[in-house]
Write a protein that holds these residues in place. Sequence first.
Motif, PDB file in Angstrom:
ATOM      1  N   ARG A 308      -0.504  -4.205   3.285  1.00 37.37           N
ATOM      2  CA  ARG A 308      -1.173  -3.929   2.025  1.00 37.37           C
ATOM      3  C   ARG A 308      -0.144  -3.619   0.943  1.00 37.37           C
ATOM      4  N   SER A 309       0.948  -2.975   1.318  1.00 35.91           N
ATOM      5  CA  SER A 309       1.940  -2.582   0.333  1.00 35.91           C
ATOM      6  C   SER A 309       2.603  -3.777  -0.326  1.00 35.91           C
ATOM      7  N   VAL A 310       2.884  -4.834   0.437  1.00 36.61           N
ATOM      8  CA  VAL A 310       3.629  -5.957  -0.125  1.00 36.61           C
ATOM      9  C   VAL A 310       2.724  -7.061  -0.637  1.00 36.61           C
ATOM     10  N   GLN A 311       1.411  -6.910  -0.453  1.00 34.00           N
ATOM     11  CA  GLN A 311       0.497  -7.961  -0.888  1.00 34.00           C
ATOM     12  C   GLN A 311       0.638  -8.220  -2.381  1.00 34.00           C
ATOM     13  N   GLY A 312       0.835  -9.462  -2.746  1.00 38.06           N
ATOM     14  CA  GLY A 312       0.903  -9.828  -4.149  1.00 38.06           C
ATOM     15  C   GLY A 312       2.279  -9.712  -4.756  1.00 38.06           C
ATOM     16  N   ALA A 313       3.258  -9.244  -3.996  1.00 35.51           N
ATOM     17  CA  ALA A 313       4.597  -9.112  -4.548  1.00 35.51           C
ATOM     18  C   ALA A 313       5.175 -10.490  -4.869  1.00 35.51           C
ATOM     19  N   GLN A 314       5.784 -10.614  -6.045  1.00 40.92           N
ATOM     20  CA  GLN A 314       6.328 -11.891  -6.478  1.00 40.92           C
ATOM     21  C   GLN A 314       7.806 -12.029  -6.150  1.00 40.92           C
ATOM     22  N   SER A 315       8.467 -10.915  -5.878  1.00 42.11           N
ATOM     23  CA  SER A 315       9.899 -10.946  -5.615  1.00 42.11           C
ATOM     24  C   SER A 315      10.298  -9.662  -4.922  1.00 42.11           C
ATOM     25  N   PRO A 316      11.501  -9.602  -4.306  1.00 45.43           N
ATOM     26  CA  PRO A 316      11.949  -8.340  -3.709  1.00 45.43           C
ATOM     27  C   PRO A 316      11.979  -7.199  -4.720  1.00 45.43           C
ATOM     28  N   GLU A 317      12.330  -7.514  -5.985  1.00 44.18           N
ATOM     29  CA  GLU A 317      12.351  -6.473  -7.010  1.00 44.18           C
ATOM     30  C   GLU A 317      10.953  -5.924  -7.256  1.00 44.18           C
ATOM     31  N   ALA A 318       9.965  -6.832  -7.291  1.00 42.19           N
ATOM     32  CA  ALA A 318       8.590  -6.391  -7.504  1.00 42.19           C
ATOM     33  C   ALA A 318       8.122  -5.526  -6.346  1.00 42.19           C
ATOM     34  N   THR A 319       8.527  -5.882  -5.122  1.00 45.54           N
ATOM     35  CA  THR A 319       8.158  -5.091  -3.954  1.00 45.54           C
ATOM     36  C   THR A 319       8.708  -3.679  -4.065  1.00 45.54           C
ATOM     37  N   GLU A 320       9.961  -3.548  -4.513  1.00 47.22           N
ATOM     38  CA  GLU A 320      10.576  -2.236  -4.632  1.00 47.22           C
ATOM     39  C   GLU A 320       9.890  -1.382  -5.691  1.00 47.22           C
ATOM     40  N   ALA A 321       9.263  -2.006  -6.690  1.00 39.90           N
ATOM     41  CA  ALA A 321       8.644  -1.271  -7.792  1.00 39.90           C
ATOM     42  C   ALA A 321       7.202  -0.875  -7.504  1.00 39.90           C
ATOM     43  N   GLN A 322       6.718  -1.101  -6.292  1.00 45.10           N
ATOM     44  CA  GLN A 322       5.296  -0.889  -6.017  1.00 45.10           C
ATOM     45  C   GLN A 322       4.906   0.564  -5.776  1.00 45.10           C
ATOM     46  N   ASN A 323       5.881   1.463  -5.643  1.00 44.13           N
ATOM     47  CA  ASN A 323       5.571   2.880  -5.430  1.00 44.13           C
ATOM     48  C   ASN A 323       4.714   3.077  -4.184  1.00 44.13           C
ATOM     49  N   ARG A 324       5.203   2.544  -3.087  1.00 40.74           N
ATOM     50  CA  ARG A 324       4.460   2.628  -1.828  1.00 40.74           C
ATOM     51  C   ARG A 324       4.511   4.041  -1.258  1.00 40.74           C
ATOM     52  N   ARG A 325       3.575   4.334  -0.379  1.00 45.93           N
ATOM     53  CA  ARG A 325       3.527   5.651   0.259  1.00 45.93           C
ATOM     54  C   ARG A 325       2.858   5.562   1.614  1.00 45.93           C
ATOM     55  N   LEU A 326       2.890   6.662   2.334  1.00 43.12           N
ATOM     56  CA  LEU A 326       2.158   6.750   3.588  1.00 43.12           C
ATOM     57  C   LEU A 326       0.684   6.972   3.285  1.00 43.12           C
ATOM     58  N   LEU A 327      -0.160   6.206   3.945  1.00 43.32           N
ATOM     59  CA  LEU A 327      -1.605   6.313   3.730  1.00 43.32           C
ATOM     60  C   LEU A 327      -2.282   6.967   4.929  1.00 43.32           C
ATOM     61  N   PRO A 328      -3.212   7.878   4.711  1.00 46.90           N
ATOM     62  CA  PRO A 328      -3.986   8.415   5.839  1.00 46.90           C
ATOM     63  C   PRO A 328      -4.683   7.288   6.588  1.00 46.90           C
ATOM     64  N   ASP A 329      -4.618   7.333   7.893  1.00 52.12           N
ATOM     65  CA  ASP A 329      -5.220   6.273   8.709  1.00 52.12           C
ATOM     66  C   ASP A 329      -6.716   6.548   8.861  1.00 52.12           C
ATOM     67  N   GLY A 330      -7.444   6.289   7.802  1.00 54.78           N
ATOM     68  CA  GLY A 330      -8.880   6.537   7.806  1.00 54.78           C
ATOM     69  C   GLY A 330      -9.516   5.868   6.610  1.00 54.78           C
ATOM     70  N   PRO A 331     -10.817   6.049   6.435  1.00 51.44           N
ATOM     71  CA  PRO A 331     -11.506   5.399   5.317  1.00 51.44           C
ATOM     72  C   PRO A 331     -11.023   5.942   3.979  1.00 51.44           C
ATOM     73  N   ASN A 332     -10.892   5.048   3.000  1.00 51.36           N
ATOM     74  CA  ASN A 332     -10.571   5.420   1.627  1.00 51.36           C
ATOM     75  C   ASN A 332      -9.182   6.028   1.483  1.00 51.36           C
ATOM     76  N   GLY A 333      -8.244   5.616   2.319  1.00 44.10           N
ATOM     77  CA  GLY A 333      -6.907   6.185   2.286  1.00 44.10           C
ATOM     78  C   GLY A 333      -6.209   6.042   0.949  1.00 44.10           C
ATOM     79  N   LEU A 334      -6.544   5.003   0.187  1.00 43.95           N
ATOM     80  CA  LEU A 334      -5.884   4.784  -1.101  1.00 43.95           C
ATOM     81  C   LEU A 334      -6.160   5.908  -2.095  1.00 43.95           C
ATOM     82  N   HIS A 335      -7.273   6.607  -1.938  1.00 41.29           N
ATOM     83  CA  HIS A 335      -7.634   7.660  -2.891  1.00 41.29           C
ATOM     84  C   HIS A 335      -7.474   9.061  -2.306  1.00 41.29           C
ATOM     85  N   ILE A 336      -6.724   9.179  -1.199  1.00 39.59           N
ATOM     86  CA  ILE A 336      -6.579  10.479  -0.540  1.00 39.59           C
ATOM     87  C   ILE A 336      -5.110  10.870  -0.465  1.00 39.59           C
TER      88      ILE A 336
END
Length: 396
Positions: A308-336
């Motif tokens: 999910r973190s790299v989905q849609g990335a256009q380049s390695p630079e874009a991937t690095e700028a995505q501000n990824r994080r650890l997500l809770p392994d459960g429903p609605n993790g993106l908002h928790i």
Amino acid sequence: MAAPSPGPREVLTPSPEAGHRTAALRSSRRGLLWRLRDKQARLGLFEIGPGHELHGLTCMMQAGLWAATQAAMDHPPTGLPTQEDFSEVLTQVHEGFELGTLAGPAFARLRRSLGLVEEDYQAALGPGGPYLQFLSTSKSKASFFLSHDQRFFLKTQRRREVRVLLAHLPRYVQHLQRHPHSLLARLLGVHSLRVAQGKKKYFIIMQNVFYPAGRISERYDVKGCQVSRWVEPGPAGSAVVLVLKDLNFQDKTMELGPQRSWLLRQMELDTAFLRELNVLDYSLLLALQRLREDERGQAGSLVFRVARSVQGAQSPEATEAQNRRLLPDGPNGLHILDGPEQRYFLGLVDLATVYGLRKRLEHLWKTLRYPGRTFSTVSPARYARRLCQWVEAHTE
């Protein structure tokens, strides 16, 4: 923006009976403990059943959405996204009403990218169970509903707000591709409803930021200002779910630990995007839930969702700028976000107010009406900066 050109009209007989049969089968499998737990989770929400003034409207919405989702499943979008995906309008004629689906292929692609199963989406929004209503502290005349499982949120919208959302939809989708951990609420559908020959009503569907709702103790709608930002708390033991505001949170702090730096950066990314769209008056939804003893400090329960973190990335630079994080392994993790003691539900909503002439005049009037006080109607740049400053000041 001109309204989308009319799409094909399709006469389609919905099958709400199938939804009722599914609900009956599901109910027969529920045990007493499950039903009691479900009732507790709905505390403060009101089922829109027969006799409710909105029952007829929600029944039409359910039947229409069941058929609209069926059409999306029967004809899923294939190939690369096209401009037509964002402009298509499908009108389905039912007995006594018509339901329009705007930009259906674009939203079907978005739901798929979020991992939503269309059959689950159909079951939640169709006639398998009554919609739920809660009392909103919003000044707008919009109606607010939840699907019976509380996973999806429905809100009526003005026509001009719908036009704004559809105009921004391609850039919204692009932003979520670039920043898949964005705090922006996930918009899942835009629809119109016309009863007989009456005026069209519009509504949107999005993921519920406050899901799952069990054990949530406090809810807030934050705009980073003072004027009209206080809600009188309900009496002790009240069953009404109140969404409080900025001044109710004034002396509180979100204790996030190492998650704080991620939140501050994501707020910057998302509000910069909204500033580019020239919108304001959006809200940061915030809810608190105390962690159980077995949930505290369980880093092993977190899963790094690289796909999910790299989905849609256009380049390695874009991937690095995505501000990824650890997500809770459960429903609605993106908002928790989990802090040391509390779980926080966070999401940015109401993205359809443009800073045009009307809002500029409102800004001038409020400047005279509320000297020395902060209010919501300011330039998009100032609005974004002020909300980020509010988050920075109320986190540690």
